[in-house]
Design an enzyme around this catalytic site. Structure first.
Site, PDB file in Angstrom:
ATOM      1  N   ARG A 111       0.855  -1.169   0.109  1.00 53.66           N
ATOM      2  CA  ARG A 111       0.085   0.114   0.148  1.00 53.66           C
ATOM      3  C   ARG A 111       0.952   1.237   0.089  1.00 53.66           C
ATOM      4  O   ARG A 111       1.647   1.596   0.981  1.00 53.66           O
ATOM      5  CB  ARG A 111      -0.905  -0.070   1.017  1.00 53.66           C
ATOM      6  CG  ARG A 111      -1.990   1.295   1.402  1.00 53.66           C
ATOM      7  CD  ARG A 111      -2.708   1.080   2.586  1.00 53.66           C
ATOM      8  NE  ARG A 111      -3.655   1.900   2.750  1.00 53.66           N
ATOM      9  CZ  ARG A 111      -4.985   2.123   2.420  1.00 53.66           C
ATOM     10  NH1 ARG A 111      -5.369   0.978   1.721  1.00 53.66           N
ATOM     11  NH2 ARG A 111      -5.645   3.028   2.772  1.00 53.66           N
ATOM     12  N   HIS A 138      -6.965   1.243  -6.884  1.00 50.38           N
ATOM     13  CA  HIS A 138      -7.471   0.562  -5.428  1.00 50.38           C
ATOM     14  C   HIS A 138      -8.161  -0.826  -6.133  1.00 50.38           C
ATOM     15  O   HIS A 138      -9.476  -0.931  -5.857  1.00 50.38           O
ATOM     16  CB  HIS A 138      -8.481   1.455  -4.701  1.00 50.38           C
ATOM     17  CG  HIS A 138      -8.132   0.974  -3.215  1.00 50.38           C
ATOM     18  ND1 HIS A 138      -7.693  -0.157  -2.812  1.00 50.38           N
ATOM     19  CD2 HIS A 138      -8.870   1.719  -2.275  1.00 50.38           C
ATOM     20  CE1 HIS A 138      -7.908  -0.183  -1.884  1.00 50.38           C
ATOM     21  NE2 HIS A 138      -8.707   0.969  -1.209  1.00 50.38           N
ATOM     22  N   GLN A 141     -10.351  -2.993  -3.467  1.00 53.27           N
ATOM     23  CA  GLN A 141     -11.590  -2.084  -3.044  1.00 53.27           C
ATOM     24  C   GLN A 141     -12.722  -2.396  -4.091  1.00 53.27           C
ATOM     25  O   GLN A 141     -13.947  -2.830  -3.608  1.00 53.27           O
ATOM     26  CB  GLN A 141     -11.546  -0.764  -2.647  1.00 53.27           C
ATOM     27  CG  GLN A 141     -12.643  -0.126  -2.121  1.00 53.27           C
ATOM     28  CD  GLN A 141     -13.206  -0.645  -0.827  1.00 53.27           C
ATOM     29  OE1 GLN A 141     -12.295  -0.436   0.055  1.00 53.27           O
ATOM     30  NE2 GLN A 141     -14.364  -0.857  -0.661  1.00 53.27           N
ATOM     31  N   ASP A 227     -16.107   8.917  -2.831  1.00 52.94           N
ATOM     32  CA  ASP A 227     -14.916   8.826  -1.902  1.00 52.94           C
ATOM     33  C   ASP A 227     -14.784  10.242  -0.954  1.00 52.94           C
ATOM     34  O   ASP A 227     -15.388  11.186  -1.382  1.00 52.94           O
ATOM     35  CB  ASP A 227     -13.744   8.380  -2.706  1.00 52.94           C
ATOM     36  CG  ASP A 227     -12.488   7.936  -1.874  1.00 52.94           C
ATOM     37  OD1 ASP A 227     -12.805   7.852  -0.601  1.00 52.94           O
ATOM     38  OD2 ASP A 227     -11.527   7.648  -2.349  1.00 52.94           O
ATOM     39  N   CYS A 267     -15.998   3.876   0.302  1.00 52.54           N
ATOM     40  CA  CYS A 267     -14.788   2.637   0.306  1.00 52.54           C
ATOM     41  C   CYS A 267     -14.424   3.080   1.727  1.00 52.54           C
ATOM     42  O   CYS A 267     -13.732   2.217   2.484  1.00 52.54           O
ATOM     43  CB  CYS A 267     -13.786   2.991  -0.471  1.00 52.54           C
ATOM     44  SG  CYS A 267     -13.073   4.784  -0.684  1.00 52.54           S
ATOM     45  N   ARG A 295     -14.184  -6.896   2.160  1.00 54.22           N
ATOM     46  CA  ARG A 295     -12.774  -6.573   1.918  1.00 54.22           C
ATOM     47  C   ARG A 295     -12.148  -7.959   2.174  1.00 54.22           C
ATOM     48  O   ARG A 295     -11.450  -8.501   1.706  1.00 54.22           O
ATOM     49  CB  ARG A 295     -12.059  -5.484   2.581  1.00 54.22           C
ATOM     50  CG  ARG A 295     -12.808  -4.165   1.916  1.00 54.22           C
ATOM     51  CD  ARG A 295     -12.057  -3.921   0.596  1.00 54.22           C
ATOM     52  NE  ARG A 295     -10.543  -4.142   0.495  1.00 54.22           N
ATOM     53  CZ  ARG A 295      -9.997  -3.061   0.985  1.00 54.22           C
ATOM     54  NH1 ARG A 295     -10.143  -1.760   1.620  1.00 54.22           N
ATOM     55  NH2 ARG A 295      -8.544  -3.095   0.867  1.00 54.22           N
TER      56      ARG A 295
END
Length: 311
Positions: A111, A138, A141, A227, A267, A295
């Site tokens: 990450r 991402h 996600q 987001d 998310c 997730r």
């Protein structure tokens, strides 16, 4: 007892476009199976004696918990590294770190900031590398998001997803997913924060439409998603973004103009009163908690697939 097919050749998961539509069909099926086992306390440990290295340059809640808990649940173990306690890109070239770490573990999740970092690591890794988030993409996600949609509404093929907000890593990944899985994304961003098709890495504009008015982007949508206005790494732009994004708050009016059974996703973490009204994220159309939980199941299916191939 389920036996594994011959493992895949070395595969990485750095962007959503790294897998085919057929592979996603398989993965979504595996997620459902793995989730059912989890819910019924059925032991499922196909990755016994395998080790996952998790490397974090950005803070994390859901990514860390889902990968770490998931790997343990699959029978494996986890090594957790940050830039503070490793040499990644600091005193040692990324390429060298990749060569060393990948000789000691079976799987690496990173990450970080620039996509070029994870690309460089993967190019010199002996084991699969997973993108836990970069500035550009991402994929884990969106993997969980689409599985959540399938759980609640069935196939996403032919549906419409409204993206309201920043043309960021989430938006880029939604566009890749739409192109592969056959749905449409309605994109509405403030001026200056548009999605860059070349960064998103999609071949054409056929799977998305751009709207200046976020309300019109939501009209008839099957899923509305957003987001935060300021992603990690862009904190210096926070005040400018607050002003630019003022009209891009997902509210009850936007949800009313979407399909009657439209879902809302985010998310997380979320800032109620900024990118989404509390009445929406905490309302009956919101599936953000299922989305967050998924997730875990998405990551488990992904790790299983990268290490064992199709079961």
């Amino acid at each position: 007892m389920t036996t594994a097919a011959a493992p895949n050749a070395l595969r990485h998961y750095l962007q959503f476009s790294d897998f085919t539509a057929d592979e996603y069909v398989y993965l979504f099926d595996r997620m459902a199976i793995i989730k059912k086992k989890f819910k019924t306390y059925e032991k499922h440990q196909p990755l016994t004696d395998r080790t996952l290295a998790m490397i974090f340059e950005k803070a994390s809640t859901r990514t860390r918990v889902s990968f770490e808990a998931g790997m343990y649940q699959l029978g494996g173990s986890v090594v957790h590294l940050t830039t503070g306690d490793s040499q990644l890109g600091r005193a040692e070239p990324i390429e060298d770190s990749a060569k060393v770490i990948s000789r000691m573990v079976d799987l690496v999740m990173i990450r970080t900031y620039e996509q070029t970092k994870i690309d460089a690591f993967a190019a010199h890794s002996r084991v699969p590398v997973i993108n836990g988030l970069t500035n550009e993409f991402h994929p884990c996600q969106i993997l969980a998001d689409i599985f959540t949609y399938i759980e609640h509404r069935g196939s996403i093929q032919g549906k419409t997803v409204a993206w309201v907000g920043d043309g960021n890593n989430m938006a880029n990944t939604w566009l890749q997913a739409a192109e592969i899985l056959g749905f449409t994304v309605h994109v509405s961003t403030p001026s200056g924060y548009e999605v860059d098709q070349s960064i998103a890495g999609i071949r054409s504009g056929d799977s998305y439409k751009v709207f200046q008015d976020p309300m019109e982007a939501c009209r008839g949508a099957d899923l509305v998603t957003t987001d935060v206005w300021t992603s990690m790494g862009y904190e210096a732009e926070n005040e400018a973004r607050r002003k630019a994004f003022a009209d891009w708050c997902v509210d009850e009016d936007m949800m009313r103009i979407a399909q009657p059974d439209a879902l809302f996703m985010h998310c997380l973490p979320a800032h109620r009163g900024e990118e989404v009204q509390a009445e929406v994220i905490d309302g009956p159309q919101s599936v953000v908690w299922d989305e967050a939980e998924n997730r875990l199941h998405a990551q488990k299916a992904l790790m299983e697939f990268l290490l064992l191939g199709r079961l």
